[in-house]
Design an enzyme around this catalytic site. Structure first.
Site, mmCIF file in Angstrom:
data_model
loop_
_atom_site.group_PDB
_atom_site.id
_atom_site.type_symbol
_atom_site.label_atom_id
_atom_site.label_comp_id
_atom_site.label_asym_id
_atom_site.label_seq_id
_atom_site.Cartn_x
_atom_site.Cartn_y
_atom_site.Cartn_z
ATOM 1 N N ASN A 141 0.733 -1.010 -0.093
ATOM 2 C CA ASN A 141 0.054 -0.006 -0.015
ATOM 3 C C ASN A 141 0.870 1.164 -0.067
ATOM 4 O O ASN A 141 0.310 2.153 -0.042
ATOM 5 C CB ASN A 141 -1.115 -0.098 1.372
ATOM 6 C CG ASN A 141 -1.923 -1.036 1.132
ATOM 7 O OD1 ASN A 141 -2.593 -1.155 -0.081
ATOM 8 N ND2 ASN A 141 -1.995 -2.057 1.959
ATOM 9 N N TYR B 266 -0.072 10.011 6.164
ATOM 10 C CA TYR B 266 0.977 9.436 5.575
ATOM 11 C C TYR B 266 1.684 10.874 4.734
ATOM 12 O O TYR B 266 2.837 10.620 3.986
ATOM 13 C CB TYR B 266 0.730 8.415 4.492
ATOM 14 C CG TYR B 266 0.411 7.168 5.389
ATOM 15 C CD1 TYR B 266 1.215 6.652 6.266
ATOM 16 C CD2 TYR B 266 -0.870 6.622 5.090
ATOM 17 C CE1 TYR B 266 0.992 5.419 7.074
ATOM 18 C CE2 TYR B 266 -1.288 5.543 5.855
ATOM 19 C CZ TYR B 266 -0.354 4.780 6.784
ATOM 20 O OH TYR B 266 -0.845 3.898 7.693
ATOM 21 N N ASN C 130 10.312 0.084 5.131
ATOM 22 C CA ASN C 130 9.134 0.173 5.745
ATOM 23 C C ASN C 130 8.097 -1.151 5.154
ATOM 24 O O ASN C 130 7.518 -1.118 4.171
ATOM 25 C CB ASN C 130 8.582 1.312 5.167
ATOM 26 C CG ASN C 130 6.959 1.666 5.755
ATOM 27 O OD1 ASN C 130 6.574 0.948 6.277
ATOM 28 N ND2 ASN C 130 6.571 3.005 5.608
ATOM 29 N N ALA D 82 1.817 -2.942 6.735
ATOM 30 C CA ALA D 82 0.934 -3.741 7.429
ATOM 31 C C ALA D 82 1.671 -4.994 7.892
ATOM 32 O O ALA D 82 1.261 -5.610 8.903
ATOM 33 C CB ALA D 82 -0.395 -3.989 6.979
ATOM 34 N N GLU E 206 14.239 -0.334 10.104
ATOM 35 C CA GLU E 206 12.888 -0.259 10.043
ATOM 36 C C GLU E 206 12.322 1.118 10.073
ATOM 37 O O GLU E 206 12.476 1.742 11.134
ATOM 38 C CB GLU E 206 12.078 -1.026 11.147
ATOM 39 C CG GLU E 206 10.617 -0.967 11.420
ATOM 40 C CD GLU E 206 9.956 -1.715 12.715
ATOM 41 O OE1 GLU E 206 10.937 -1.846 13.659
ATOM 42 O OE2 GLU E 206 8.625 -2.067 12.777
ATOM 43 N N HIS F 161 8.741 3.650 9.876
ATOM 44 C CA HIS F 161 7.320 3.937 9.701
ATOM 45 C C HIS F 161 7.129 5.355 9.754
ATOM 46 O O HIS F 161 7.541 5.954 10.605
ATOM 47 C CB HIS F 161 6.414 3.391 10.902
ATOM 48 C CG HIS F 161 6.385 1.870 11.032
ATOM 49 N ND1 HIS F 161 5.987 1.027 10.083
ATOM 50 C CD2 HIS F 161 7.347 1.204 11.685
ATOM 51 C CE1 HIS F 161 6.428 -0.379 10.236
ATOM 52 N NE2 HIS F 161 7.169 -0.268 11.395
HETATM 53 C C1 DQA Z 1 3.203 2.182 8.133
HETATM 54 C C2 DQA Z 1 2.255 1.863 9.464
HETATM 55 C C3 DQA Z 1 1.506 0.719 9.053
HETATM 56 O O1 DQA Z 1 0.714 0.328 10.323
HETATM 57 C C4 DQA Z 1 0.618 0.715 7.932
HETATM 58 O O2 DQA Z 1 0.066 -0.542 7.868
HETATM 59 C C5 DQA Z 1 1.381 1.107 6.706
HETATM 60 C C6 DQA Z 1 2.112 2.304 6.873
HETATM 61 C C7 DQA Z 1 3.578 3.337 8.397
HETATM 62 O O3 DQA Z 1 4.528 3.940 7.332
HETATM 63 O O4 DQA Z 1 3.402 4.311 9.147
HETATM 64 O O5 DQA Z 1 1.026 0.563 5.869
HETATM 65 O O6 DQA Z 1 4.123 1.329 7.972
#
Ligand code: DQA
Length: 154
Positions: A11, A23, A79, A82, A104, A106
């Protein structure tokens, strides 16, 4: 130049139109261009990839594990979207290519969101995690890898 992979999971191809209040407004292409430029200025040759498929992400981690072992790569900025909260297979893939550093990232502060986002299967096998600092998090992760390459990690 040290090779680095900036890897995005499911996504994240929708960045720019997906929940912009969470985002931000930058597209994935914008973020990737920023990462490449920022990396270049720090001696990093940044390759970018995105997949909505868990197996494809695992294959890329394995591929970069081989490159790392051959001394041809520095690490991965990841990243996992989910899959962070569900994927023991990604956990095992990262564990399987140790000591390749995976940072990692986010974009959102997952700890300030729904409870199902509080668990990360990636965090225990990551070199570190950068959470909730927007798309700047990718750049901070690149800095961390550049510092490692320069022997500056303290
Ligand atoms: C994410 C946070 C995850 O919980 C979510 O499913 C995403 C984006 C973030 O970049 O904040 O797809 O990884």
């Amino acid at each position: 130049m040290h090779a680095v992979l900036v890897l995005n999971g499911p996504n994240l191809n929708l960045l720019g139109t997906r929940e912009p209040s969470v985002y931000g407004a930058m597209t994935l292409a914008d973020v990737e261009a920023r990462c490449r430029d920022y990396g270049r200025q720090r001696g990093l040759d940044v390759t970018c990839a995105q997949s909505n498929h868990e197996g494809a992400l695992i294959d890329l981690i394995h591929e970069w594990g081989v490159r790392f072992r051959a001394g041809q790569a520095l690490g991965i900025v990841f990243n996992p979207g989910a899959y962070t909260h569900t994927s023991i297979a990604l956990h095992d893939a990262i564990k399987g290519v140790e000591p390749l550093p995976v940072i990692e990232v986010h974009i959102s502060n997952v700890h300030a969101r729904e409870a199902f986002r509080h668990q990360s299967w990636i965090a225990p096998v990551a070199a570190g995690s950068i959470i909730g600092l927007g798309v700047d998090g990718y750049l901070l992760a690149l800095d961390a890898l550049a510092r490692r390459a320069a022997g500056l990690k303290t």
